[in-house]
Design a protein around this motif. Structure first.
Motif, PDB file in Angstrom:
ATOM      1  N   UNK A 267      19.353  63.353  40.382  1.00  0.00           N
ATOM      2  CA  UNK A 267      18.749  64.684  40.425  1.00  0.00           C
ATOM      3  C   UNK A 267      17.987  64.854  41.733  1.00  0.00           C
ATOM      4  N   UNK A 268      17.573  66.095  41.985  1.00  0.00           N
ATOM      5  CA  UNK A 268      16.747  66.382  43.154  1.00  0.00           C
ATOM      6  C   UNK A 268      15.263  66.230  42.849  1.00  0.00           C
ATOM      7  N   UNK A 269      14.928  65.950  41.605  1.00  0.00           N
ATOM      8  CA  UNK A 269      13.545  65.705  41.205  1.00  0.00           C
ATOM      9  C   UNK A 269      13.454  64.284  40.680  1.00  0.00           C
ATOM     10  N   UNK A 270      13.533  63.322  41.608  1.00  0.00           N
ATOM     11  CA  UNK A 270      13.549  61.919  41.193  1.00  0.00           C
ATOM     12  C   UNK A 270      12.257  61.520  40.499  1.00  0.00           C
ATOM     13  N   UNK A 271      11.126  62.190  40.833  1.00  0.00           N
ATOM     14  CA  UNK A 271       9.873  61.861  40.172  1.00  0.00           C
ATOM     15  C   UNK A 271       9.894  62.282  38.700  1.00  0.00           C
ATOM     16  N   UNK A 272      10.446  63.463  38.402  1.00  0.00           N
ATOM     17  CA  UNK A 272      10.575  63.899  37.006  1.00  0.00           C
ATOM     18  C   UNK A 272      11.575  63.035  36.259  1.00  0.00           C
ATOM     19  N   UNK A 273      12.670  62.699  36.910  1.00  0.00           N
ATOM     20  CA  UNK A 273      13.713  61.877  36.295  1.00  0.00           C
ATOM     21  C   UNK A 273      13.157  60.524  35.864  1.00  0.00           C
ATOM     22  N   UNK A 274      12.458  59.839  36.775  1.00  0.00           N
ATOM     23  CA  UNK A 274      11.948  58.506  36.443  1.00  0.00           C
ATOM     24  C   UNK A 274      10.817  58.583  35.427  1.00  0.00           C
ATOM     25  N   UNK A 275      10.019  59.644  35.474  1.00  0.00           N
ATOM     26  CA  UNK A 275       8.925  59.779  34.502  1.00  0.00           C
ATOM     27  C   UNK A 275       9.467  59.950  33.093  1.00  0.00           C
ATOM     28  N   UNK A 276      10.484  60.799  32.936  1.00  0.00           N
ATOM     29  CA  UNK A 276      11.093  60.969  31.612  1.00  0.00           C
ATOM     30  C   UNK A 276      11.706  59.662  31.137  1.00  0.00           C
ATOM     31  N   UNK A 277      12.340  58.936  32.055  1.00  0.00           N
ATOM     32  CA  UNK A 277      12.936  57.651  31.690  1.00  0.00           C
ATOM     33  C   UNK A 277      11.866  56.664  31.221  1.00  0.00           C
ATOM     34  N   UNK A 278      10.702  56.654  31.878  1.00  0.00           N
ATOM     35  CA  UNK A 278       9.615  55.777  31.454  1.00  0.00           C
ATOM     36  C   UNK A 278       9.098  56.161  30.073  1.00  0.00           C
ATOM     37  N   UNK A 279       8.942  57.469  29.845  1.00  0.00           N
ATOM     38  CA  UNK A 279       8.492  57.915  28.538  1.00  0.00           C
ATOM     39  C   UNK A 279       9.473  57.553  27.444  1.00  0.00           C
ATOM     40  N   UNK A 280      10.735  57.686  27.732  1.00  0.00           N
ATOM     41  CA  UNK A 280      11.761  57.302  26.757  1.00  0.00           C
ATOM     42  C   UNK A 280      11.710  55.811  26.448  1.00  0.00           C
ATOM     43  N   UNK A 281      11.328  55.012  27.451  1.00  0.00           N
ATOM     44  CA  UNK A 281      11.261  53.562  27.254  1.00  0.00           C
ATOM     45  C   UNK A 281      10.008  53.138  26.492  1.00  0.00           C
ATOM     46  N   UNK A 282       9.163  54.103  26.156  1.00  0.00           N
ATOM     47  CA  UNK A 282       7.999  53.791  25.341  1.00  0.00           C
ATOM     48  C   UNK A 282       6.723  53.553  26.111  1.00  0.00           C
ATOM     49  N   UNK A 283       6.743  53.694  27.431  1.00  0.00           N
ATOM     50  CA  UNK A 283       5.547  53.486  28.228  1.00  0.00           C
ATOM     51  C   UNK A 283       4.620  54.693  28.123  1.00  0.00           C
ATOM     52  N   UNK A 284       3.342  54.424  28.173  1.00  0.00           N
ATOM     53  CA  UNK A 284       2.340  55.478  28.176  1.00  0.00           C
ATOM     54  C   UNK A 284       2.142  55.964  29.606  1.00  0.00           C
ATOM     55  N   UNK A 285       2.110  57.288  29.788  1.00  0.00           N
ATOM     56  CA  UNK A 285       1.955  57.877  31.117  1.00  0.00           C
ATOM     57  C   UNK A 285       0.692  58.725  31.098  1.00  0.00           C
ATOM     58  N   UNK A 286      -0.222  58.482  32.028  1.00  0.00           N
ATOM     59  CA  UNK A 286      -1.526  59.120  31.972  1.00  0.00           C
ATOM     60  C   UNK A 286      -1.844  59.816  33.298  1.00  0.00           C
ATOM     61  N   UNK A 287      -2.932  60.580  33.260  1.00  0.00           N
ATOM     62  CA  UNK A 287      -3.396  61.333  34.437  1.00  0.00           C
ATOM     63  C   UNK A 287      -4.786  60.850  34.812  1.00  0.00           C
TER      64      UNK A 287
END
Length: 720
Positions: free
Chosen positions: A536-556
């Motif tokens: 995709x052209x949004x590699x940051x969104x792509x990898x973030x969704x992949x991390x969330x799918x893998x069960x990792x917690x993503x925070x701000x």
């Protein structure tokens, strides 16, 4: 939606037909609103007009009857015979009240003459057909009920012709009777009206006025309506009633009393044409008038096109009304969620004693992908290398085939904790993966080559990794170049649309994007996600969704701030947001099937794609409805109500902005440009989203579209 692009197709430009399709869409939308505005022209039955004198009006007309045959060659007027009444009805057909009027007429076995509006005939064809099928007579009352004396000749003819076409399409007949809106008795015709009567006669029309006016539009009560409609003595009369334009319950009740009362007095009821023929016969004339003639095939087909246009415009505006409600619900719902959840997030983080856990002091590798970043690369690298993280910071600059000496500029800095890696151009994901592979540490920070960190940003960014469930951390991106108006608008958008949203997404456990400008990852989490991909052209969104799918917690982490250079021109901004929007859609499409997954993958994807679809695609795509209807309302509806509604929406946005700026500890002074943002910037974002959707639906491919940079001023020179 198209399948994700591949590196071999990504560099091709968007074909020109996409712009043509977008232009056609906007043109059709504008045409639909114009048609609806035209056919919904408002009118008031009690319109008053001042007399312009009657010197040019023949005396035979002023003192004559309500039926006028006048053209350039001859002038005649006619009255109905004594004890003869023609019931005439204006402004219909109406789907509610016209059938009620017909019910009364049928009960008393009386025929009426209905002067119809072409727009109403187009909207209610079944009711118009009932008039003809019931043996009633039709006349032209124009298409939109304008004050004809204020229109040019071509427009008056258009009003007549369009009504005839609507009648031809719906009833297969055309008529020779016309009644002007706001007309009254023959003795009221003045110098301003007389040319209209003659012009209509030249077109073959008989102008029909009235002898008595029930004034039922004023709702004076049944008794008063009956009294107004009753002719003097035994005089014949054309009486004026209305079967549309409001509540006609009094009209129906008055008719039910008026008809039998007049029959008891010896009156007969006729249509206008029947009454005219009686008058002609009494005068010994052999001429007879027909109630109507059959329309030609061509007229019927042209009429159908007109009817389809009117009904299509009405349906489109109805859809807009539904969308307006939907946008309102989404906007209010999003605002409420932001206030509640984002506020809770901020209070929890700022609570005394809040901590992620033990301080994280492990060393950090910072990856900087760079392609032709000579303007800002030195400031970016220096800010990273001088960070105060106690575990140490390694900066890896991956020069992705730059041709402007980017790598040479970094090497000339001679910073001990900075490495430069040169590679052939392969795109940003390739550069990031190269940097990760060469990084020495397990905590990875990814930074764009035009971004400047504050001294404590790296240290603060990695603190959430004290929680072993955290796989990625999104930092707080700030606009560094805020001097221009367009930059101020982006600053507002970053604070409201990005940083405030990230608080909401973290609370809901569905963070869709760790920004490329400032994001931290565990090496282990990146490995689970498969690294940065070129799908995709949004590699940051792509990898973030992949991390969330893998069960990792993503925070701000709001305290980890990075300053980026926002586009300084409309063209550059368009390119950037177009790529972001289209890339986000690609990422959503890529991960769409995981909504059916079980466990963490399905839970995350369902939440993430739901909120992205609602607030990232649907709301921006539908938001133009607010502005379109506001513009429509200012010209064609109640201006005050429209302005109040629009200002209410602006008030909601202003309130959201104040809350977001307070949470982000930003000064409120810049918010003076928020109202201006609604007139330019917001429309630009609408068009970007529309073009992104059109590109996705038509299978277009989009290039990276490298932005031109000018370089950020040092952070120390900026005041916040």
């Amino acid at each position: 939606m198209v399948e994700p692009t591949t590196p071999s197709t990504r560099r091709r430009a968007v074909p020109q037909p996409r712009w043509i399709l977008l232009g056609m869409l906007l043109a059709v939308l504008g045409s639909v609103l114009f048609v609806n505005a035209y056919t919904n022209a408002s009118f008031t039955p009690d319109h008053q007009q001042s007399s312009r004198g009657q010197r040019e009006v023949p005396t035979s007309v002023v003192t004559g009857g309500p039926i006028i045959s006048a053209n350039s060659e001859q002038v005649r007027s006619y009255r109905l015979p004594d004890r003869t009444i023609a019931l005439t009805f204006d402004d219909g057909p109406d789907p509610v009240w016209t059938p009620e009027v017909l019910r009364v007429l049928e009960a008393h076995q009386v025929k009426g003459t209905f002067f119809v509006l072409g727009s109403q005939v187009s909207r209610h064809p079944d009711t118009a057909r009932k008039l003809v099928d019931g043996g009633h007579e039709l006349g032209v009352h124009t298409f939109t009920h304008p004050q004809l004396s204020e229109l040019p000749g071509w427009r008056r003819e258009l009003e007549y012709a369009q009504t005839q076409l609507a009648l031809a399409a719906v009833t297969d007949v055309r008529t020779s009777l016309v009644r002007f809106p706001y007309s009254s008795h023959a003795d009221a015709i003045d110098n301003h009206d007389w040319p209209l009567v003659k012009a209509a006669g030249d077109l073959g029309y008989l102008t029909v006025l009235n002898d008595t006016d029930s004034q039922d539009w004023a709702l004076p009560g049944v008794d008063k309506i009956v009294m107004n409609a009753t002719p003097d003595g035994t005089s014949g009369a054309i009486t004026l009633w209305h079967d549309s334009g409001g509540d006609r319950a009094q009209t129906v009740a008055a008719l039910d009393r008026f008809i039998p009362t007049m029959k008891e007095r010896g009156y007969r009821f006729v249509t206008v044409t029947e009454g005219l023929n009686l008058a002609l016969a009494a005068a010994g004339a052999e001429q007879r008038m027909d109630a109507g003639v059959a329309a030609s095939v061509g007229e019927r087909w042209r009429g159908r096109m007109l009817v389809w246009a009117v009904r299509g415009a009405d349906h489109t505006l109805s859809v807009f009304g539904i969308l307006f409600v939907l946008v309102g619900v989404l906007t209010v719902g999003r605002t409420a969620a932001l206030f509640v959840l984002a506020g809770r997030h901020a209070r929890r983080r700022r609570a005394k004693g809040w901590t992620w856990g033990p301080p994280v002091t492990a060393p950090v590798s910072v990856i900087v992908p760079a392609y032709n970043e000579k303007e800002g690369i030195a400031a970016a690298v220096c800010s990273l290398a001088s960070g105060d993280h106690p575990g140490g910071i390694e900066v890896v600059v991956v020069d992705d085939g730059s041709t402007d000496g980017t790598a040479d500029i970094v090497e000339a800095l001679r910073l001990p904790n900075v490495r430069v890696v040169r590679k052939p151009n392969g795109g940003k994901p390739s550069a990031l993966n190269t940097g990760v592979a060469l990084a020495r540490h397990d905590l990875i920070v990814m930074v764009d080559g035009d971004t400047v960190f504050e001294r404590d940003s790296v240290r603060r960014l990695v603190q959430p990794f004290a929680d072993p469930r955290v796989g990625a951390v999104a930092g707080n991106v700030k606009v560094g170049n805020r001097r221009s108006l367009i930059a101020k608008w982006q600053h507002i958008e970053y604070v409201i649309g990005f940083n405030l949203d990230r608080r909401l997404y973290e609370t809901l456990r569905c963070m869709p994007t760790v920004p490329g400008a400032i994001g931290a990852f565990r090496r282990e989490a990146l490995r689970y996600a498969g690294g940065m991909t070129e799908d995709t052209l949004a590699e940051d969104t792509d990898v973030t969704i992949a991390l969330g799918r893998a069960g990792w917690k993503i925070v701000y982490e709001e305290t980890a701030r990075a300053w980026t250079e926002a586009p300084s021109s409309i063209g550059q901004l368009w390119k950037q947001r177009y790529r972001w929007s289209y890339g986000t859609m690609q990422a959503m499409w890529k991960h769409r099937r995981s909504v059916f997954d079980r466990g963490a993958s399905g839970r995350f994807t369902r939440r993430c794609l739901f909120f992205l679809s609602l607030f990232g695609v649907l709301l921006p795509l539908l938001a133009p409805v607010i502005d379109l209807l506001a513009l429509y309302g200012l010209f064609f509806l109640d201006r005050k109500a429209t302005a109040v509604a629009w200002l209410a929406m602006l008030g909601v946005q202003m309130l959201t902005a104040v809350v977001a700026f307070r949470l982000d500890r930003e000064k409120l002074g810049v918010l003076w440009v928020l109202p201006l943002q609604q007139f330019v910037y917001r429309q630009l974002m609408y068009l970007v989203m529309i073009q992104s959707v059109v590109t996705a639906l038509t299978g277009g491919r989009l290039g990276w579209q490298k932005l031109r940079r000018t370089g950020l001023e040092p952070i120390a020179s900026r005041t916040r």
